[in-house]
Structure formats: C-alpha cells, structure tokens
Write a protein that holds these residues in place. Structure first.
Motif, PDB file in Angstrom:
ATOM      1  N   GLY A 183     -33.596  11.002  -4.262  1.00  0.00           N
ATOM      2  CA  GLY A 183     -32.360  10.841  -3.806  1.00  0.00           C
ATOM      3  C   GLY A 183     -32.684   9.766  -2.470  1.00  0.00           C
ATOM      4  N   HIS A 184     -33.775   9.026  -2.570  1.00  0.00           N
ATOM      5  CA  HIS A 184     -33.741   7.978  -1.650  1.00  0.00           C
ATOM      6  C   HIS A 184     -33.127   6.925  -2.156  1.00  0.00           C
TER       7      HIS A 184
ATOM      8  N   SER B 144     -26.173  24.136  -4.128  1.00  0.00           N
ATOM      9  CA  SER B 144     -26.871  23.156  -3.804  1.00  0.00           C
ATOM     10  C   SER B 144     -28.180  23.614  -3.268  1.00  0.00           C
ATOM     11  N   THR B 145     -28.670  24.649  -3.186  1.00  0.00           N
ATOM     12  CA  THR B 145     -30.017  24.904  -2.623  1.00  0.00           C
ATOM     13  C   THR B 145     -31.025  24.643  -3.472  1.00  0.00           C
TER      14      THR B 145
ATOM     15  N   HIS C 201     -37.414  21.898  -6.933  1.00  0.00           N
ATOM     16  CA  HIS C 201     -37.780  22.679  -5.355  1.00  0.00           C
ATOM     17  C   HIS C 201     -39.171  21.971  -5.362  1.00  0.00           C
ATOM     18  N   GLY C 202     -39.420  21.997  -3.805  1.00  0.00           N
ATOM     19  CA  GLY C 202     -40.672  21.408  -3.430  1.00  0.00           C
ATOM     20  C   GLY C 202     -41.591  22.418  -2.944  1.00  0.00           C
ATOM     21  N   VAL C 203     -42.215  22.138  -1.726  1.00  0.00           N
ATOM     22  CA  VAL C 203     -43.360  23.283  -1.534  1.00  0.00           C
ATOM     23  C   VAL C 203     -42.313  24.150  -0.543  1.00  0.00           C
ATOM     24  N   SER C 204     -42.592  25.425  -0.518  1.00  0.00           N
ATOM     25  CA  SER C 204     -41.696  26.564   0.159  1.00  0.00           C
ATOM     26  C   SER C 204     -42.292  26.580   1.495  1.00  0.00           C
ATOM     27  N   GLY C 205     -43.296  26.258   1.876  1.00  0.00           N
ATOM     28  CA  GLY C 205     -43.668  26.390   3.260  1.00  0.00           C
ATOM     29  C   GLY C 205     -43.308  25.230   4.261  1.00  0.00           C
TER      30      GLY C 205
ATOM     31  N   ASN D 237     -37.137  14.201   0.445  1.00  0.00           N
ATOM     32  CA  ASN D 237     -36.094  15.003   0.784  1.00  0.00           C
ATOM     33  C   ASN D 237     -36.491  16.269   0.014  1.00  0.00           C
ATOM     34  N   HIS D 238     -35.808  17.473   0.829  1.00  0.00           N
ATOM     35  CA  HIS D 238     -35.840  18.844   0.284  1.00  0.00           C
ATOM     36  C   HIS D 238     -37.313  19.197   0.075  1.00  0.00           C
ATOM     37  N   ARG D 239     -38.133  19.158   0.994  1.00  0.00           N
ATOM     38  CA  ARG D 239     -39.508  19.517   0.929  1.00  0.00           C
ATOM     39  C   ARG D 239     -40.532  18.766  -0.031  1.00  0.00           C
ATOM     40  N   VAL D 240     -40.054  18.030  -0.559  1.00  0.00           N
ATOM     41  CA  VAL D 240     -40.911  17.503  -1.790  1.00  0.00           C
ATOM     42  C   VAL D 240     -41.943  16.848  -1.307  1.00  0.00           C
ATOM     43  N   ARG D 241     -43.089  17.140  -1.612  1.00  0.00           N
ATOM     44  CA  ARG D 241     -44.560  16.395  -0.978  1.00  0.00           C
ATOM     45  C   ARG D 241     -44.989  16.115  -2.235  1.00  0.00           C
ATOM     46  N   ALA D 242     -45.394  14.631  -2.416  1.00  0.00           N
ATOM     47  CA  ALA D 242     -45.834  14.195  -3.608  1.00  0.00           C
ATOM     48  C   ALA D 242     -47.391  13.468  -3.121  1.00  0.00           C
TER      49      ALA D 242
END
Length: 286
Positions: free
Chosen positions: A281-282, A53-54, A92-96, A197-202
């Motif tokens: 996932g919201h 699930s990573t 995946h979202g932003v890694s930082g 969620n999960h470092r997602v930046r829109a």
C-alpha cells in the motif's frame, strides 16, 4: 446481529470453521447473512465483524439494497435482496507492538539533551550535521553487495519506509568476552529491515556463499566459489531461522549474492522494491 458458525469443507480430509454474522428480519421471520468470516489466527471473528478492514481478516460481506430501483425496462436493485458482495482479504503482520529498534550505525552519534524529561523532549546539541543515512551506509563497511542494495533503494528518492541495515532482531547485551567466549544467540543481526504499513516487517537478507557452504580445509578466507564445500548443517540453520521468522509474522526475502554480480543487478533490485512496496500500500513507489 448475531454470530453463528458453519463448517466449510474444502476437501474430504480437512475442515475449517467459519463464522457467519446474520441480520434477523423480525417482520418477515427471515435471517440473512451479512458477513462470512474465514478462520484466522491473526484476528478474532468479533474484530472482523466490527471492522472488516482489520489486518488479517478474510471475509465476504453481503450488502442488501434498501430500495427497489429496477424497472421492467432497466436493470437495478431489488429492495431486500443482495446488491453487492465484497471480498475483504488482508495480510497480517507481526502481532506485537514495535518497542525497540537497535541497529549498528557507524560514525559520530548525535549528542542529545532532554529539556523536558517528563515529556521526553529531545534536542540535539552536537553532530546534528551528520546524517543518519550516511551513518547507516557506513555500517555496511566494504560489503559491495549490501551497499548495492542500500544505494539502489535510496537512488529513486523514495518518500517511503526507511531501509535500515544491520538491525538486531535477537539481542544479547553481553559481549562474548564477558560471557567467557560463549554465545547465547547463534545470530543477532539481520542485513536489512523494512517497517511498512499495518505492522508488516520485511527482513531482507543477502546470502553469500558462507550461508550454505564452508571452507574446504583452509583457515584463510577464500575467493567466492573457490575451495568451498556444501554445508547441509549451515543451510539447515538458515532455513530454520526463516521458518521461525515467518511463523512470527515477518516477511523474509533472501537475495542470492550471485544475483548481485551482473550489470542488471540494480534493475532487478529496483523492480523488487517497487513490487514489494506496492504490495503493502505504499502507492508512491513509482
């Protein structure tokens, strides 16, 4: 459990390496795959093998039956054979890590003190009655299009990620006057940012005519659509920025200013936000 690699061939001109985790059955001398992990730059194969699930993992997981439940008259499992195949696929979202959030709220700022600076405990001592929501809205000034986006998002009362306007994605702490009229960053602020969620930046941008055209021989501000000429260089700069943000892991959504003129603009925006929030996932975005 061990890791092996296999070359998958989706076409004759392109090859990708996949990772296979397999379980060796010593008593039978057999090896059976448990996971087939697709290559991705978002996560390592070992991380995906340990936790499918990573964020960023794409893999197939094979689940084997531990016992036989099938009979001559009823369907069921057969011990040692595949009982279930699971597909894991997450974006995946932003890694930082999120470390700073600089935005242009307007109005009196809350005054704070730190009763315990070691623990970074904060207490507001003045202007606590002024809501951050109102200060954020005031930062949009009289921009009707951006106010519509902000108000539409807040109207249903979403208990969801904050829509933050006027966020500095690129930031130079020195003013243009301090730099002698020069600018080291072509553009610093984005219209809106959603942290999900999960470092997602829109990143959400509202594009007026100034994003792809220039005034035609006038020094004063024109009415939209009057006296403007297409500007390929300006448009190229815009799409280059989108490309760079996307490669960094941001999601970029651009809304044409013309979309916000009609009577159905609020309905369109509501539908967009609901779909975007559901996608990440919201589940309360109903």
């Amino acid at each position: 459990m061990s890791l092996a690699s296999v070359t998958a061939r989706p076409s004759t001109s392109h090859r990708q390496k996949a990772k296979i985790t397999d379980e060796v059955l010593c008593d039978k001398g057999l090896a059976r795959p448990t996971r087939i992990i697709a290559p991705t730059s978002a996560a390592t194969a070992s991380a995906c093998a340990a936790a499918p699930s990573t964020r960023g993992c794409r893999l197939l997981e094979y689940v084997y039956a531990s016992a036989t439940t099938a009979t001559s008259t009823a369907f069921g499992d057969v011990g040692g054979q595949v009982r279930e195949i699971r597909l894991w696929s997450t974006e995946h979202g932003v890694s930082g890590e999120l470390k700073n959030l600089i935005f242009a709220a307007d109005g009196p700022k809350p005054q704070i003190v730190l009763p315990d600076s070691i623990s970074n405990t904060i207490r507001i001592v003045k202007n606590e009655q002024i809501s951050l929501r109102e200060r954020l809205r005031r930062s949009l000034g009289d921009n009707g299009a951006e106010l519509l986006v902000f108000d539409t998002y807040l109207k249903p009362g979403f208990n969801l990620p904050a829509l933050i306007p006027q966020v500095y994605l690129h930031y130079d702490p020195y003013t243009i006057s301090q730099l002698g009229g020069a600018s080291r960053l072509a553009r610093q602020r984005m219209d809106f940012l959603l942290l999900m969620n999960h470092r997602v930046r829109a990143v959400i941008e509202v594009d007026g005519i100034q994003h792809y055209a220039r005034p035609a021989g006038r020094t004063v501000v024109q009415e939209p659509g009057v006296g403007w000429l297409p500007d390929p260089a300006r448009y190229a700069s815009l799409v280059a920025e989108v490309r760079e943000l996307t490669l960094q892991g941001y999601e970029v959504y651009r809304i044409g200013g013309h979309e916000l003129w009609g009577d159905t603009a609020a309905e369109m925006l509501t539908g967009f936000f609901v779909r975007l929030l559901h996608r990440h996932g919201h589940a309360d975005s109903n």
